[in-house]
Design a protein around this motif. Structure first.
Motif, PDB file in Angstrom:
ATOM      1  N   UNK A 127    -103.485  31.805  -0.874  1.00  0.00           N
ATOM      2  CA  UNK A 127    -102.570  32.283   0.170  1.00  0.00           C
ATOM      3  C   UNK A 127    -102.073  31.123   1.026  1.00  0.00           C
ATOM      4  N   UNK A 128    -102.964  30.178   1.319  1.00  0.00           N
ATOM      5  CA  UNK A 128    -102.541  29.044   2.146  1.00  0.00           C
ATOM      6  C   UNK A 128    -101.476  28.234   1.418  1.00  0.00           C
ATOM      7  N   UNK A 129    -101.655  28.041   0.106  1.00  0.00           N
ATOM      8  CA  UNK A 129    -100.640  27.299  -0.657  1.00  0.00           C
ATOM      9  C   UNK A 129     -99.320  28.049  -0.647  1.00  0.00           C
ATOM     10  N   UNK A 130     -99.388  29.381  -0.828  1.00  0.00           N
ATOM     11  CA  UNK A 130     -98.153  30.172  -0.784  1.00  0.00           C
ATOM     12  C   UNK A 130     -97.497  30.024   0.586  1.00  0.00           C
ATOM     13  N   UNK A 131     -98.331  30.098   1.645  1.00  0.00           N
ATOM     14  CA  UNK A 131     -97.795  29.953   2.991  1.00  0.00           C
ATOM     15  C   UNK A 131     -97.113  28.615   3.176  1.00  0.00           C
ATOM     16  N   UNK A 132     -97.735  27.575   2.640  1.00  0.00           N
ATOM     17  CA  UNK A 132     -97.167  26.231   2.739  1.00  0.00           C
ATOM     18  C   UNK A 132     -95.813  26.171   2.032  1.00  0.00           C
ATOM     19  N   UNK A 133     -95.762  26.753   0.825  1.00  0.00           N
ATOM     20  CA  UNK A 133     -94.499  26.743   0.072  1.00  0.00           C
ATOM     21  C   UNK A 133     -93.408  27.471   0.841  1.00  0.00           C
ATOM     22  N   UNK A 134     -93.775  28.644   1.399  1.00  0.00           N
ATOM     23  CA  UNK A 134     -92.772  29.413   2.141  1.00  0.00           C
ATOM     24  C   UNK A 134     -92.274  28.605   3.330  1.00  0.00           C
ATOM     25  N   UNK A 135     -93.205  27.921   3.993  1.00  0.00           N
ATOM     26  CA  UNK A 135     -92.850  27.176   5.193  1.00  0.00           C
ATOM     27  C   UNK A 135     -91.915  26.015   4.857  1.00  0.00           C
ATOM     28  N   UNK A 136     -92.201  25.329   3.744  1.00  0.00           N
ATOM     29  CA  UNK A 136     -91.420  24.133   3.437  1.00  0.00           C
ATOM     30  C   UNK A 136     -90.130  24.480   2.701  1.00  0.00           C
ATOM     31  N   UNK A 137     -90.240  25.379   1.707  1.00  0.00           N
ATOM     32  CA  UNK A 137     -89.082  25.597   0.834  1.00  0.00           C
ATOM     33  C   UNK A 137     -88.366  26.908   1.092  1.00  0.00           C
ATOM     34  N   UNK A 138     -88.893  27.748   1.985  1.00  0.00           N
ATOM     35  CA  UNK A 138     -88.298  29.056   2.272  1.00  0.00           C
ATOM     36  C   UNK A 138     -88.347  29.934   1.004  1.00  0.00           C
ATOM     37  N   UNK A 139     -88.072  31.226   1.202  1.00  0.00           N
ATOM     38  CA  UNK A 139     -88.057  32.124   0.046  1.00  0.00           C
ATOM     39  C   UNK A 139     -86.671  32.090  -0.570  1.00  0.00           C
ATOM     40  N   UNK A 140     -86.314  30.926  -1.108  1.00  0.00           N
ATOM     41  CA  UNK A 140     -85.022  30.782  -1.759  1.00  0.00           C
ATOM     42  C   UNK A 140     -85.262  30.344  -3.192  1.00  0.00           C
ATOM     43  N   UNK A 141     -84.702  31.082  -4.159  1.00  0.00           N
ATOM     44  CA  UNK A 141     -84.921  30.686  -5.551  1.00  0.00           C
ATOM     45  C   UNK A 141     -84.276  29.331  -5.835  1.00  0.00           C
ATOM     46  N   UNK A 142     -85.046  28.443  -6.416  1.00  0.00           N
ATOM     47  CA  UNK A 142     -84.519  27.162  -6.857  1.00  0.00           C
ATOM     48  C   UNK A 142     -84.592  27.148  -8.380  1.00  0.00           C
TER      49      UNK A 142
END
Lengths: 332, 390
Positions: A127-142
């Motif tokens: 969950x922490x890794x997911x949180x980190x990803x959301x924080x840095x990259x936002x929920x935007x598909x790349x």
């Protein structure tokens, strides 16, 4: 040796399916092929899960997220203009460092805790890794570029065609890498001293300490390798789906991968290989059968939604209840 | 030829009488509780609308926490599929009011009939019990890590299969769930939620004190030992599972009517995992700690908003406090597991211990724990264990 027997039986079943499927219009053949290819990715993540379980008796829920993190590392490298091969190296190295850091900060202090606590800890890591990803990259598909382009220079689909299904080069690479890594790890555990030491640690950490094997070193090793495996899986899988969003590996791959590992018996690397393929095929054919199930000449409407997901649950439940040691499971 | 055995009288240490406060001590404790309850209810009574809604959410989280606590804390198993139970119940509650009782917001229905609402809540609880019971019947022979995996997969199937059924969930658009006339304002709804939490706490307390509760705890301690005392392991675990399902069902119904619309996207595996972590942070098996921990998990984005310098900084960075949920929650859980096992419950134990009528001490287990092992912890007071007689 039961391994060859089970493998042969499964191969024969697969061949029979392909043979009979050949005569059916819109038959399951393409789905079986697709299943094998998807199964390769499941198996790759399952390898990491099995590795951690073999070495530390822990269910590593963070295995999927290692893949997403690896893919994001690659994505960062590519968007800052680095060449692809350098990006891949940096991504793998970055995930390795992350895995080692997590092992040091989280897993090591819990080394003597009950296994269920460590399980919850890996959930927290996920969950922490997911949180980190959301924080840095936002929920935007790349999107992430595949290792080899899916179209050749003339604009035609590259790769080979099996049963009216063109297999992208990326899938073939995934299958190849998967088989190679599986073989390498199996060799490592059965033929090298370090592999034996890792197995010994998982069975009796006190006794291994007495004979002079450093338990923390083994734990560090296991988590490092599994992080690398995760990163490789992510880099290979993400270009196939085309979208890179936070939590993508955990929500798409982790559960089939766990099912694959359990089918294989949790401790068997060839088992993880076979389990991955089985889950991939079951899912794919289940999805096909759900759409084409006919009785007489009446086509039944699709009553169950998401058949391919229900299939995983059913397979997992049946295996755990009827044969908890899996196809190839044995202690260590 | 018999020789008279010399009779040895073994001096038995008199059982140390449990320390109890005197009348004044009880008076102080009751007064303190009264003041606490008074302040909290005064604050709750004067809350404005938005915060009433936040508190409702916190209370719903607390009920979910209690539900998970039954499985995690009492049976010692892990359920990672609670979003399936809560979500299913939420959809059942919403669907009953809209589709079956015919209160369709698109046809101008603003308030559900009270009767339909009551039935919907009951149905939601029932669906929770049935769902967890079915899963329990099939899966409870599987234990530990594998059960965690099965529940995770179950949640995965629910999200991808059950929540896709259009007649239950109306696809991605969501199923509306209008509240009844009585609870139309957020404030009244909050009172309803708090009452529901009270009922759950009471049931949970009585459950643990009952035969079933003792059996479940015995199974957690050691399954083979419990089984050898003729405790039906699977049956009692199933009962615990179903109680957990009932709480989850109630929480689902409350969840549905809080937002007045249920969207499948509200129930992702992330939420189920976060719920597990909040119970760990609260303190496994400890009612008060679990409630506080769960409420904190629900409220801290709003608490960040309250801290103006912090929220200013975040808005400058173009970040929403809720984005930090998935970072702070797991962080706290890891901190709890590594540094403060026992969670919030352990930290507040000096207080709860004092309220329960023991001497106030910062170390409720006392230093004697190291001398006498587990014996001195039976009562949790600081009386030293009886000296070993020789």
């Amino acid at each position: 040796m039961r391994t060859p027997h089970v493998s042969i039986v499964l191969a024969v079943l697969l061949a029979l399916g392909l043979f009979f499927g050949n005569n059916v219009e819109n038959g399951p053949n393409a789905f079986i092929t697709l299943g094998v290819m998807n199964g390769a990715v499941y198996g790759l993540v399952a390898l990491g899960i099995v590795l951690v379980y073999k070495g530390t008796r822990v269910f590593n829920f963070a295995q999927g997220e290692f893949g997403t993190i690896g893919a994001y590392f690659l994505f960062m490298c590519l968007s800052s203009g680095l060449p692809f091969w350098l990006g891949v190296i940096i991504a793998i190295a970055g995930t390795l460092v992350l895995g080692l850091a997590l092992e040091r900060v989280v897993i090591r202090p819990l080394i003597d805790a009950p296994r269920i606590n460590v399980l919850v800890a890996t959930i927290a890591i996920t969950l922490a890794l997911i949180g980190l990803e959301i924080l840095i990259f936002r929920i935007e598909p790349q999107s992430l570029r595949p290792l080899m382009p899916a179209l050749d220079a003339a604009g035609n689909p590259a790769g080979i065609t099996i049963f009216e299904l063109t297999i992208e080069p990326q899938r073939l690479i995934a299958l190849g890498v998967f088989a190679a890594l599986g073989g390498l790890l199996a060799w490592f555990f059965s033929r090298t001293d370090l592999g034996l030491a890792v197995l010994a640690t998982s069975q009796d950490s006190f006794a291994t300490k007495v004979v002079g094997i450093g338990v923390p070193r083994m734990s560090r090793f296991i988590w490092g390798v599994s992080a690398v495996l995760g990163a490789v899986a992510g880099i290979l899988y993400i270009p196939l789906t085309g979208t890179l969003i936070p939590a993508v590996m955990t929500s798409n791959i982790l559960i089939p991968a766990f099912a694959a590992a359990v089918i294989g018996g949790m401790t068997s690397l060839p088992g993880a290989f076979i389990g991955g393929i089985v889950i991939g095929v079951v899912q794919s054919v289940g999805g096909w059968a759900g759409g084409h199930f006919t009785i007489g000449d009446k086509t039944l409407n699709l009553v169950v939604f998401g058949v391919e997901h229900v299939m995983i649950f059913v397979v997992l439940l049946v295996v755990l209840l009827a044969r908890p040691q899996g196809l190839l499971g044995k202690e260590a | 030829m018999t020789t008279a055995e010399p009779t040895v009288t073994v001096p038995v240490a008199p059982e140390a009488a449990r320390w109890r406060p005197d009348t004044r001590g009880w008076g102080v404790r009751v007064a303190a509780i009264a003041v606490l309850v008074g302040i909290v209810s005064w604050r709750l009574a004067t809350l404005e609308g938005l915060w009433a809604d936040h508190i409702s959410q916190a209370v719903i989280f607390a009920i979910i926490g209690l539900s998970l606590n039954v499985i995690l804390g009492y049976t010692g198993q892990v359920s990672l599929g609670h979003h399936a139970f809560v979500g299913l119940a939420a959809f059942v509650a919403a669907q009953h009011v809209t589709e079956r009782a015919g209160c369709l917001p698109e046809e101008g229905c603003t308030a559900a009939p009270a009767g339909a609402f009551a039935v919907a809540v009951a149905l939601a609880i029932l669906s929770g019990i049935i769902a967890s019971g079915l899963l329990g019947i099939v899966a409870l022979r599987i234990k530990g890590l594998y059960l965690a995996l099965i529940t995770l997969t179950y949640g995965f199937v629910a999200v991808n299969s059950i929540f896709e059924i259009p007649s239950l969930t109306r696809g991605g658009a969501g199923m509306p769930a209008p509240r009844p006339e009585v609870f139309l304002t957020d404030h009244r709804y909050m009172v309803f939620c708090i009452a529901a939490l009270g009922v759950c706490l009471f049931i949970d307390w009585r459950f643990l004190a009952s035969r079933i509760g003792r059996a479940v705890l015995a199974i957690k301690n050691s399954e083979p030992v419990a089984a050898s005392y003729a405790v039906n392991v699977t049956a009692y675990k199933l009962m615990a599972f179903m109680l957990s399902g009932a709480f989850a069902g109630l929480a689902g119904a409350l969840f549905a009517y809080r937002r007045q619309i249920v969207v499948a996207n509200d129930f992702r595996f992330e939420s189920a995992l976060l719920w597990v972590l909040m119970v760990v942070v609260g303190g496994l098996g400890k009612r008060a700690g679990v409630v506080i921990g769960s409420m904190f998990f629900a409220l801290f984005p709003y608490l960040i908003d309250l801290a103006t310098p912090l929220s200013d900084l975040l808005s400058k960075l173009d970040r929403d406090p809720e984005e930090f949920t998935l970072l702070i929650g797991p962080g706290l859980a890891l901190l709890t597991m590594i540094k403060f096992p026992g969670g919030i419950a352990e930290q507040i134990r000096p207080l709860t211990n004092w309220f329960a009528g023991n001497r106030f001490t910062m170390h409720p287990d006392g230093k004697s724990r190291h001398k006498a092992g587990l014996l001195s912890r039976v009562r949790g007071n600081s009386t030293p264990p009886p000296e070993e007689s020789t």
